[in-house]
Design an enzyme around this catalytic site. Structure first.
Site, mmCIF file in Angstrom:
data_model
loop_
_atom_site.group_PDB
_atom_site.id
_atom_site.type_symbol
_atom_site.label_atom_id
_atom_site.label_comp_id
_atom_site.label_asym_id
_atom_site.label_seq_id
_atom_site.Cartn_x
_atom_site.Cartn_y
_atom_site.Cartn_z
ATOM 1 N N GLU A 164 0.838 -1.199 0.000
ATOM 2 C CA GLU A 164 0.000 0.000 0.000
ATOM 3 C C GLU A 164 0.874 1.249 0.000
ATOM 4 O O GLU A 164 0.619 2.215 -0.739
ATOM 5 C CB GLU A 164 -0.900 0.028 1.232
ATOM 6 C CG GLU A 164 -2.178 -0.771 1.119
ATOM 7 C CD GLU A 164 -3.110 -0.480 2.279
ATOM 8 O OE1 GLU A 164 -3.770 0.582 2.263
ATOM 9 O OE2 GLU A 164 -3.180 -1.301 3.208
ATOM 10 N N GLY A 196 -7.255 3.676 10.071
ATOM 11 C CA GLY A 196 -7.749 3.365 11.400
ATOM 12 C C GLY A 196 -6.917 2.332 12.122
ATOM 13 O O GLY A 196 -6.830 2.348 13.350
ATOM 14 N N GLN A 200 1.704 4.043 7.485
ATOM 15 C CA GLN A 200 2.825 3.662 6.626
ATOM 16 C C GLN A 200 3.682 4.873 6.308
ATOM 17 O O GLN A 200 3.200 6.012 6.291
ATOM 18 C CB GLN A 200 2.332 3.059 5.300
ATOM 19 C CG GLN A 200 1.699 1.698 5.410
ATOM 20 C CD GLN A 200 0.207 1.788 5.656
ATOM 21 O OE1 GLN A 200 -0.442 2.731 5.231
ATOM 22 N NE2 GLN A 200 -0.340 0.804 6.352
#
Length: 777
Positions: A164, A196, A200
């Protein structure tokens, strides 16, 4: 909505791509498009040659390129068969947007994130398998073949938090024009994302820090001119450091501290289980009371930890900053220096060179309430957060209701007339009550992550930004002072394109379509699949175990030529050959089923007879329990069992049967010819046949005896038995005569001379004995 017409100029040379972001709260489908790089005529030296393909929304005039279903895909963990019903609206929406003639060339990706990561590997595999089956059978979109990654290759899978971050890093630098031929010589933007559950970070360390960092990922992209660019990127994720899970950890710590203090004050702990204990909470607006349970208890031995408590807001941003800072675990041991939060290694960050963009919660917490999205100024941010936290909750609630009724827009609702603010505190409809309740905590958590976590300096320009009241001028003032881009800014979109990791994935897919300058160039791959030594790399892709026929196909397909692939043939050659093999085996097995069944029954019966017979012989009784010898078919089991197979491959010729075992009838008991040395049996023509015997020692006399469980029919026309008397010594002949003239209680009577057996006599003998070369039955 009907898809565009084929003669629409907008469709000329346009490619599409579909990404389904399967998150924890819902699945969002996004359709992107770009011009086919192979159809573009780019002259050498053109500025376009140093650009990436332009990725746009997948619709021409409206915002239908995005649609969403709720709840998350992971909610089907106990009902994976419902995946089709769940995904059908998304798939139908994509079919309506993209012309049918382009479906087969349009890649479709369903990439699951945090919610699916929390499931067990078995449940992950079940949901992904059903998802793959539904997408393949209900659409003509381009989906990868089975591989080691999964039943639909990389098209349907679970991505890690690091993936991600990498896709988000690509999206940010693509939108900020961070990729070009000249970008190799300057530092790209860093990327920060907070949801939540996790947060990163992805950034390209400065050149002087790249050599000392071994866990960098090589991100390769191909520009429209065919040139390939490389960037060494560090990415990591902190699970449990998203705003929601950080709040849960904070509640557990606050209740633990409160109950420990109560116990130290010797207060009464034996209260009713239904009683709620009021805990002061500086991270809630003043006067707000919430009932919460300690999901993350820090001291399980404390008696009240698992009870719900009431938290009463005291509204102090400064105290909230102090209370949340220990949750960063910055003092945790660092096995690989340097480290940031929770002992996680992160290369040194030079904030004078590296500039970061934050999305998701960084944007929501700055813009929706404080109206401070964009260039970040800590002084302004701290002032806005302190003012909000100290406000009375009743007043906040009243203003929110007024804003909802009037549908006013804006972050904190500053209403300007003639360039002057005439009203404030009016939040837009997108701000819901949970956001207002948690805004104080989230603001403090984000500030701590930025400054105490990743060590971003609060004031980059001492004496410059500290007195600034206008956040919109921070970037302008920084540029005037030679500071370049702001150290950190929160963003949600650039132009009309939202910043999302799904955009980064599509930029990568569009880059893969650019023809390379050299035909032998290595294909562009996803960064996580392009690691040279994946076994030694700290980031591991998520690979659930797929135990099915698809798993067999996944292992074999990569070794087949492309002409035998599923896409080329329209079906799976591996599964076709497997099913054909099973069908052939069934054809062979059908004629054998009766023989197989009968053989099994005979084997069981034979074992039962043998056990009974051996037991009787040890007691001196030589007859079988059922009075009959073994079945004559047992000796030919192998031949009869293999006959249907031989018939299929060698024609209708039966194999030559073995000599059947003898059956002693009541009217013609036939005696065996016995070799004088007791080593075998001889028929009339002198041929010797070995006797399947077992030996044992008689208790007296030292005679060697053999007990046989079979009798053989002599094929010779000999009228009767004969013995080779010359081979017997006198002592042996006397012993034989004595034994043969005696009647045994357990053996049948026989005549050793030439006299014929009595009519009607039935041989009950099932055993024969050799005594020094003689046989007694």
């Amino acid at each position: 909505m009907a898809p565009p017409l084929a003669n629409d100029p907008w469709l000329a040379g346009r490619h599409f791509g579909i990404v389904i972001d399967a998150g924890s709260s819902g699945s969002r489908l996004q359709v992107y498009s770009w011009r086919d790089p192979r159809s573009l005529n780019i002259p050498k030296g053109s500025p376009l040659a140093s650009k990436l393909p332009k990725v746009e929304k997948g619709t021409k005039d409206d915002d239908l390129w995005v649609t969403k279903v709720e709840p998350g895909l992971s909610s089907l963990e106990n009902d994976p068969e419902a995946v089709g019903t769940y995904l059908r609206p998304l798939l139908s929406h994509a079919r309506d947007l993209i012309p049918p003639s382009l479906h087969k060339d349009t890649p479709l990706f369903l990439l699951a994130t945090a919610g699916m990561r929390l499931l067990s590997p078995k449940k992950q595999a079940q949901i992904l398998r059903e998802t793959c089956r539904f997408l393949v059978t209900h659409s003509n979109f381009k989906i990868d073949e089975p591989s080691d990654i999964g039943p639909c290759g990389s098209s349907v899978r679970i991505i890690t938090g690091e993936e991600e971050g990498l896709f988000g890093w690509i999206a940010v630098n693509y939108l900020m024009d961070g990729f070009s031929a000249s970008s190799q010589d300057r530092t790209t933007y860093g990327f920060l994302d907070m949801g939540g559950a996790s947060t990163q970070i992805a950034f390209e360390p400065s050149k002087k820090h790249q050599d000392g960092t071994k866990d960098l990922i090589d991100v390769r992209l191909r520009l429209l001119g065919g040139e390939e660019i490389h960037h060494k990127v560090f990415v990591t994720t902190w699970l449990g450091y998203g705003t929601n899970q950080a709040r849960e950890r904070y509640v557990g710590a606050a209740i633990t501290k409160y109950d420990t203090a109560r116990a130290a004050d010797d207060r009464d702990d034996d209260r009713d289980d239904e009683e709620h204990h009021i805990v002061p909470d500086p991270c809630l607006p003043k006067g707000l009371m919430l009932t919460e349970s300690p999901v993350h208890a820090t001291n399980p031995e404390t008696k009240h930890l698992m009870k719900s408590h009431k938290l009463l807001g005291t509204g102090s941003f400064e105290q909230c900053m102090k209370r949340t800072a220990p949750l960063l675990n910055s003092s945790k041991p660092c096995p690989d220096t340097p480290c940031l939060m929770n002992g996680v290694h992160v290369p040194p960050i030079d904030f004078s060179v590296s500039h970061f963009i934050g999305v998701s919660e960084y944007w929501y917490s700055s813009e929706h309430i404080f109206d401070l999205g964009g260039a970040y100024d800590y002084v302004q941010y701290e002032r806005a957060a302190s003012n909000f936290c100290s406000r009375d909750w009743a007043g906040i609630l009243k203003e929110h209701e007024e804003s909802r009724v009037q549908h006013r827009l804006g972050g904190d609702g500053e209403v300007e007339e003639g360039g002057k603010v005439v009203a404030a505190g009016q939040w837009g409809p997108q701000v819901e009550l949970p956001r207002l309740q948690m805004q104080c905590f989230k603001a403090a958590w984000i500030a701590n992550v930025l400054h105490e976590g990743i060590k971003m300096p609060r004031i980059v320009d001492p004496g410059g930004n500290s007195t600034s009241d206008d956040g919109d001028k921070v970037e302008e003032e920084a540029a005037k002072k030679g500071l370049g881009r702001p150290t950190f800014q929160s963003m949600d979109s650039v132009g009309d394109i939202a910043i999302s990791w799904t955009l980064g994935k599509m930029v990568l897919e569009a880059s893969k379509e650019v023809p390379p300058l050299v035909k032998a160039a290595k294909p562009i791959l996803d960064p996580i699949d392009d690691i040279e030594n994946p076994d030694e790399f700290p980031i591991k892709p998520i690979r659930p175990p797929f135990l099915s026929l698809d798993g067999l196909e996944e292992r074999i397909t990569p070794h087949l030529p492309s002409s035998l692939s599923r896409n080329s043939l329209g079906f799976s050659p591996v599964l076709f050959l497997l099913y054909l093999t099973i069908f052939v085996l069934l054809i062979i097995a059908c004629p054998m089923r009766r023989v197989l069944r009968a053989s099994c029954l005979r084997s069981v019966r034979s074992l039962t007879k043998r056990d009974t017979m051996y037991g009787d012989m040890e007691e001196g009784n030589s007859k079988l329990g059922n009075g009959r010898p073994p079945s004559p078919t047992s000796a030919t089991f192998g031949g009869r069992w293999l006959y249907p197979v031989r018939r299929v491959f060698f024609g209708n010729s039966r194999p030559t049967p073995r000599s059947p075992l003898s059956v002693v009838t009541s009217n013609k008991p036939i005696l065996r010819h016995m070799m004088p040395n007791g080593s075998g049996l001889a028929n009339a023509n002198g041929s010797v046949r070995a006797s399947p015997t077992r030996s044992f020692t008689l208790p007296t006399g030292g005679f060697a005896a053999t007990a046989s469980t079979t009798q053989y029919i002599s094929r010779s026309p000999s009228p009767g038995p004969s013995f080779d008397d010359a081979s017997l010594v006198p002592g042996q002949m006397q012993a034989q005569a004595s034994l043969m003239t005696s009647r045994s209680r357990n053996a049948s009577q026989i005549n050793l001379s030439s006299m014929a057996p009595r009519p009607g006599a039935i041989s009950r003998a099932s055993s024969s004995y050799h005594v020094n070369g003689m046989e007694m039955e």
